[in-house]
Design a protein around this motif. Structure first.
Motif, short mmCIF file in Angstrom:
data_model
loop_
_atom_site.label_atom_id
_atom_site.label_comp_id
_atom_site.label_asym_id
_atom_site.label_seq_id
_atom_site.Cartn_x
_atom_site.Cartn_y
_atom_site.Cartn_z
N ILE A 112 0.86 -1.19 0.00
CA ILE A 112 0.00 0.00 0.00
C ILE A 112 0.89 1.24 0.00
O ILE A 112 0.70 2.17 -0.78
N VAL A 113 1.89 1.25 0.87
CA VAL A 113 2.83 2.37 0.97
C VAL A 113 3.52 2.61 -0.38
O VAL A 113 3.66 3.76 -0.82
N ALA A 114 3.89 1.53 -1.07
CA ALA A 114 4.60 1.64 -2.35
C ALA A 114 3.67 1.92 -3.52
O ALA A 114 4.14 2.17 -4.63
N GLY A 115 2.37 1.86 -3.30
CA GLY A 115 1.42 2.10 -4.38
C GLY A 115 1.18 0.91 -5.29
O GLY A 115 0.52 1.03 -6.32
N ILE A 116 1.69 -0.26 -4.92
CA ILE A 116 1.45 -1.47 -5.71
C ILE A 116 -0.02 -1.86 -5.60
O ILE A 116 -0.64 -2.28 -6.58
N PHE A 117 -0.57 -1.71 -4.41
CA PHE A 117 -1.99 -1.96 -4.17
C PHE A 117 -2.64 -0.72 -3.60
O PHE A 117 -1.99 0.12 -2.96
N THR A 118 -3.94 -0.62 -3.79
CA THR A 118 -4.80 0.27 -3.02
C THR A 118 -5.69 -0.67 -2.22
O THR A 118 -5.80 -1.86 -2.55
N GLY A 119 -6.32 -0.17 -1.20
CA GLY A 119 -7.13 -1.07 -0.41
C GLY A 119 -8.29 -0.40 0.28
O GLY A 119 -8.29 0.82 0.48
N THR A 120 -9.27 -1.21 0.60
CA THR A 120 -10.40 -0.77 1.39
C THR A 120 -10.59 -1.75 2.54
O THR A 120 -10.21 -2.92 2.44
N VAL A 121 -11.19 -1.26 3.60
CA VAL A 121 -11.44 -2.08 4.78
C VAL A 121 -12.92 -2.00 5.10
O VAL A 121 -13.48 -0.91 5.19
N ARG A 122 -13.52 -3.16 5.27
CA ARG A 122 -14.94 -3.22 5.62
C ARG A 122 -15.11 -4.19 6.79
O ARG A 122 -14.48 -5.25 6.83
N ARG A 123 -15.97 -3.83 7.72
CA ARG A 123 -16.33 -4.72 8.83
C ARG A 123 -16.97 -5.95 8.21
O ARG A 123 -17.77 -5.84 7.28
N TYR A 124 -16.62 -7.13 8.70
CA TYR A 124 -17.13 -8.38 8.17
C TYR A 124 -17.79 -9.15 9.30
O TYR A 124 -17.13 -9.55 10.26
N ALA A 125 -19.10 -9.32 9.21
CA ALA A 125 -19.86 -10.03 10.22
C ALA A 125 -20.74 -11.06 9.52
O ALA A 125 -21.92 -10.82 9.27
N PRO A 126 -20.16 -12.21 9.15
CA PRO A 126 -20.92 -13.18 8.37
C PRO A 126 -22.05 -13.82 9.16
O PRO A 126 -21.86 -14.23 10.30
N PRO A 127 -23.24 -13.93 8.54
CA PRO A 127 -24.35 -14.60 9.23
C PRO A 127 -24.19 -16.12 9.22
O PRO A 127 -24.76 -16.81 10.04
N MET A 128 -23.42 -16.63 8.27
CA MET A 128 -23.13 -18.06 8.21
C MET A 128 -21.64 -18.22 8.46
O MET A 128 -20.82 -17.61 7.77
N ILE A 129 -21.30 -19.03 9.45
CA ILE A 129 -19.90 -19.10 9.84
C ILE A 129 -19.56 -20.51 10.33
O ILE A 129 -20.38 -21.14 10.99
N ASP A 130 -18.40 -20.98 9.99
CA ASP A 130 -17.88 -22.26 10.48
C ASP A 130 -17.02 -21.93 11.70
O ASP A 130 -15.91 -21.43 11.57
N ALA A 131 -17.54 -22.19 12.87
CA ALA A 131 -16.86 -21.83 14.11
C ALA A 131 -15.48 -22.47 14.21
O ALA A 131 -14.56 -21.88 14.78
N ASP A 132 -15.31 -23.66 13.64
CA ASP A 132 -14.00 -24.31 13.69
C ASP A 132 -12.97 -23.53 12.88
O ASP A 132 -11.80 -23.44 13.27
N VAL A 133 -13.37 -22.97 11.76
CA VAL A 133 -12.46 -22.22 10.92
C VAL A 133 -12.05 -20.92 11.60
O VAL A 133 -10.90 -20.50 11.54
N LEU A 134 -12.99 -20.27 12.26
CA LEU A 134 -12.70 -18.99 12.88
C LEU A 134 -12.41 -19.08 14.37
O LEU A 134 -12.40 -18.08 15.07
N ALA A 135 -12.18 -20.28 14.88
CA ALA A 135 -11.87 -20.44 16.30
C ALA A 135 -10.62 -19.64 16.65
O ALA A 135 -9.80 -19.34 15.81
N ALA A 136 -10.49 -19.30 17.91
CA ALA A 136 -9.33 -18.55 18.37
C ALA A 136 -8.05 -19.24 17.94
O ALA A 136 -7.85 -20.41 18.24
N PRO A 137 -7.20 -18.54 17.22
CA PRO A 137 -5.97 -19.16 16.74
C PRO A 137 -4.91 -19.23 17.83
O PRO A 137 -4.92 -18.46 18.77
N LYS A 138 -4.04 -20.19 17.65
CA LYS A 138 -2.84 -20.23 18.47
C LYS A 138 -1.81 -19.39 17.74
O LYS A 138 -1.93 -19.13 16.55
#
Length: 151
Positions: A112-138
């Motif tokens: 982003i700093v180098a201008g290779i990419f531009t980016g946007t950030v959006r809050r993501y709150a999926p109504p369908m979610i696999d709890a195992d995939v998003l479980a607290a990581p180690k």
């Protein structure tokens, strides 16, 4: 725009996610009250920036610092998933304390700093979610980093 507020927000977000600035990627310290799983998710969408080289593959875009930056965040447990989208973009699912912290993390990406990419950030709150995939990581390191393909 000065980088001091961005760097400060990034460090605060890393601290909230359990990452220790300057620590080895295997550091496992995480405050219980700010465990990454308790933090909201954000989708960071990357698109070609003014320094993107049209027609060149990712491997020829100078993205090593970008990869290293996101890999450090992944190993610290703040990244749920990240990778290229199509032939010229990317997507990161990130845990961050809030919108400002997620914005600061994106702004500090070397691509982003180098201008290779531009980016946007959006809050993501999926109504369908696999709890195992998003479980607290180690804290991830070495072989525990999951399936990671380097550029």
């Amino acid at each position: 725009m000065t980088r001091a507020p961005i760097l400060c927000a990034l460090l605060l977000s890393l601290a909230a996610s359990g990452a220790q600035p300057g620590a080895a990627p295997t550091d496992t310290a995480q405050p219980a009250a700010t465990a990454p799983a308790a933090q909201p998710l954000f989708a960071l969408i990357l698109a070609p920036g003014p320094a993107w080289k049209p027609g060149k593959p990712f491997a020829e875009q100078g993205l090593r610092p970008h990869f290293d930056y996101w890999m450090a965040l992944f190993r610290a447990g703040g990244i749920v998933s990240a990778g290229p989208v199509g032939t010229d973009g990317g997507l990161v699912l990130l845990r961050a304390a809030d919108q400002a912290a997620a914005d600061a993390i994106l702004a500090a990406d070397p691509a982003i700093v180098a201008g290779i990419f531009t980016g946007t950030v959006r809050r993501y709150a999926p109504p369908m979610i696999d709890a195992d995939v998003l479980a607290a990581p180690k804290n991830r390191s070495g072989r525990d980093a999951g399936k990671v393909r380097q550029p």
